[in-house]
Design a protein around this motif. Structure first.
Motif, mmCIF file in Angstrom:
data_model
loop_
_atom_site.group_PDB
_atom_site.id
_atom_site.type_symbol
_atom_site.label_atom_id
_atom_site.label_comp_id
_atom_site.label_asym_id
_atom_site.label_seq_id
_atom_site.Cartn_x
_atom_site.Cartn_y
_atom_site.Cartn_z
ATOM 1 N N UNK A 1 0.941 -1.270 -0.097
ATOM 2 C CA UNK A 1 -0.097 0.082 -0.052
ATOM 3 C C UNK A 1 0.989 1.132 0.026
ATOM 4 N N UNK A 2 1.909 1.324 0.799
ATOM 5 C CA UNK A 2 2.835 2.391 0.558
ATOM 6 C C UNK A 2 3.286 2.579 -0.466
ATOM 7 N N UNK A 3 3.835 1.652 -1.181
ATOM 8 C CA UNK A 3 4.448 1.746 -2.646
ATOM 9 C C UNK A 3 3.589 2.068 -3.569
ATOM 10 N N UNK A 4 2.373 1.855 -3.474
ATOM 11 C CA UNK A 4 1.333 2.131 -4.522
ATOM 12 C C UNK A 4 0.818 3.815 -4.508
ATOM 13 N N UNK A 5 0.996 4.147 -3.087
ATOM 14 C CA UNK A 5 0.305 5.512 -2.871
ATOM 15 C C UNK A 5 0.850 6.706 -3.759
ATOM 16 N N UNK A 6 2.282 6.828 -3.941
ATOM 17 C CA UNK A 6 2.877 7.770 -4.843
ATOM 18 C C UNK A 6 2.500 7.586 -6.440
ATOM 19 N N UNK A 7 2.089 6.443 -6.730
ATOM 20 C CA UNK A 7 1.559 6.260 -8.064
ATOM 21 C C UNK A 7 0.290 6.334 -8.371
ATOM 22 N N UNK B 1 -5.921 1.330 -1.145
ATOM 23 C CA UNK B 1 -5.004 2.624 -1.093
ATOM 24 C C UNK B 1 -6.097 3.730 -1.822
ATOM 25 N N UNK B 2 -6.014 4.971 -1.163
ATOM 26 C CA UNK B 2 -6.893 5.834 -1.866
ATOM 27 C C UNK B 2 -6.201 7.320 -1.623
ATOM 28 N N UNK B 3 -6.204 7.911 -2.536
ATOM 29 C CA UNK B 3 -5.586 9.456 -2.723
ATOM 30 C C UNK B 3 -6.862 10.408 -2.819
ATOM 31 N N UNK B 4 -7.117 11.146 -1.811
ATOM 32 C CA UNK B 4 -8.414 11.851 -1.766
ATOM 33 C C UNK B 4 -8.316 13.091 -2.757
#
Length: 466
Positions: free
Chosen positions: A253-259, A279-282
């Protein structure tokens, strides 16, 4: 058709301008949605390859594999035998995260359910047995039947031909309260790593347990045992095989967040439907507060919200998508790219296969597209609509004013002539310098001339008769 009606029709025709703008916005929204979906597919394909590489070596969890899902938490749980500090707990409401065995117990018979959570250091279990008043362990009569729980743990295999040794612990207590598990492989000596709290709960009992987090790929199971009417009874998870312990992959999840881009979220589903990555980016900055808006901005925001509602109304109907916190029915996933969740939010969705039969679900919030059309073209359309409505009201008022002046002139002309056609009075003077003012002055001059001519004729006839 009266002049007032002609001006009204002309004013209403001006509303075709914002209507044409709305059609343009709808077409633009459709084009943006199709473009965003293509970009979303390309992004999902790249992420699926990366996720597959990260998950190489991890055994996929099939649909027929029993599993225990551990909810990720960021704190420790206080062991007191009660569930008030567990995720999702609300006073007076049922838990949404209970897990149960594959075969439900008959009505009125003892039934077991459980929850699991992990903070990265400890694994917590909350086990509830209903319809069973426990018989506690009597240290003076060890052969007397008593209620107890057996806990089993099988670490992952350390090699192809080397199977890991299964561990087991006995959980029993002479009275409600805290206790330690007894290692059954070591003469039932207390294992101080296994901490539990046993309490009564309604018509049954509840056990809260803490243990070190097992290695990834471990299998964990338990069974509750008691004796009734001279017969031994038990209920619990499957024991052959033990359920595999499933939890969220925090590292992935931490690896996917910046992408991920703004307004996107991703889920990785095992073949059995378990959600192992989420994972979610608001979205971007929240809208300004209502108190900070000027009256003009309030009107503009109302127009923008109306525009967004129209855009959503003309969009294709989204398919309902329902996924739980831990598990999703893979067979029930929508096949369309526009989905709607329980909170009424609409998302673009694409599904890509991942190595091992897993699925990657990537979603994009449509609020980003609506914000684009709403903040740029939407502002132009909203402001132009307000301007057109204002101009329409001005034209209607001007048409009413012209109609009133014409009606007043008509009434003045009518009152200056009696039923016999005699001119009884003069028209009032007009100070207006427009065409209607000139027309009224010409009418006044004409009436004065006619009045003088009639007076001359009448006096001429009297002179002749004299």
């Amino acid at each position: 058709m009266t002049l007032k009606r002609q001006l009204l029709v002309a004013s209403l025709l001006m509303l075709l301008i914002p209507w044409a703008g709305l059609q343009f916005v709808l077409e633009l929204d459709d084009a943006l949605r199709q473009q965003a979906y293509q970009q979303l597919q390309e992004q999902a394909e790249q992420l699926a390859v990366s996720v597959g590489d990260e998950l190489v070596g991890q055994i996929p969890i099939a649909a027929d594999t029993p599993a225990i899902y551990a909810e990720p938490i960021d704190r420790e749980i206080h062991l007191d035998g009660y569930a008030d500090d567990w995720p999702g707990y609300e006073e007076g409401k049922s838990f949404p995260n209970w897990q149960v065995p594959g075969q439900p117990a008959p009505a009125g018979q003892p039934a077991i359910r459980w929850q699991a959570a992990s903070n990265g250091r400890h694994l917590y279990l909350l086990i509830h047995l209903s319809n069973r008043i426990p018989v506690f362990f009597n240290p003076g009569e060890e052969n007397q039947p008593y209620d107890h729980l057996l806990l089993f743990l099988q670490p992952p295999a350390q090699g192809v031909d080397v199977a890991a040794m299964q561990q087991s612990w006995l959980i029993r207590t002479p009275a409600p309260g805290r206790l330690h598990g007894l290692d059954t492989q070591n003469e039932q000596k207390p294992d101080y790593r296994i901490i539990a709290s046993w309490e009564s709960a309604g018509t049954g009992w509840q056990l809260e347990l803490e243990m070190p987090v097992p290695p990834a790929g471990s299998r964990l199971g338990f069974s509750a045992h008691w004796t009734e009417d001279g017969k031994a009874h038990s209920v619990g998870t499957s024991l052959k095989p033990l359920p595999i312990l499933v939890s969220r992959n925090r590292l992935l999840e931490r690896q996917l967040k910046p992408r991920l881009n703004s307004g996107q979220r991703i889920q990785i589903l095992e073949p059995g439907g378990w959600i192992t990555t989420r994972q979610q980016v608001p979205s971007g900055e929240p809208p300004p507060g209502f108190e900070t808006l000027s009256p003009l901005q309030v009107i503009e925001q109302i127009s923008l919200n109306t525009l967004r509602a129209l855009v959503r109304f003309y969009q294709p109907k989204p398919a309902a998508m329902s996924t739980g916190e831990h598990w999703a029915d893979i067979d029930a996933l929508p096949s369309v790219n526009l989905v709607k969740h329980k909170d009424d939010s609409v998302w673009l969705m694409t599904i890509q296969p991942v190595f091992g039969g897993r699925l990657l679900i990537l979603e994009q919030s449509l609020d980003q597209l609506l914000t684009l059309s709403g903040s740029t073209l939407g502002s132009v359309i909203a402001r132009s609509t307000l301007i057109i409505i204002g101009l329409t009201l001005v034209l209607l008022g001007y048409a009413s004013w012209l109609s009133w002046r014409i009606t007043r002139l008509q009434r003045a002309v009518s009152t200056s002539i009696d039923e016999d056609g005699r001119i009884t009075g003069a028209l009032p003077e007009s100070r207006a310098r427009d065409e209607l003012g000139q027309l009224q002055r010409h009418f006044s001059q004409m009436v004065d001339r006619l009045h003088g001519y009639n007076h001359y004729l009448e006096s001429f006839s009297r002179r002749l008769s004299h």
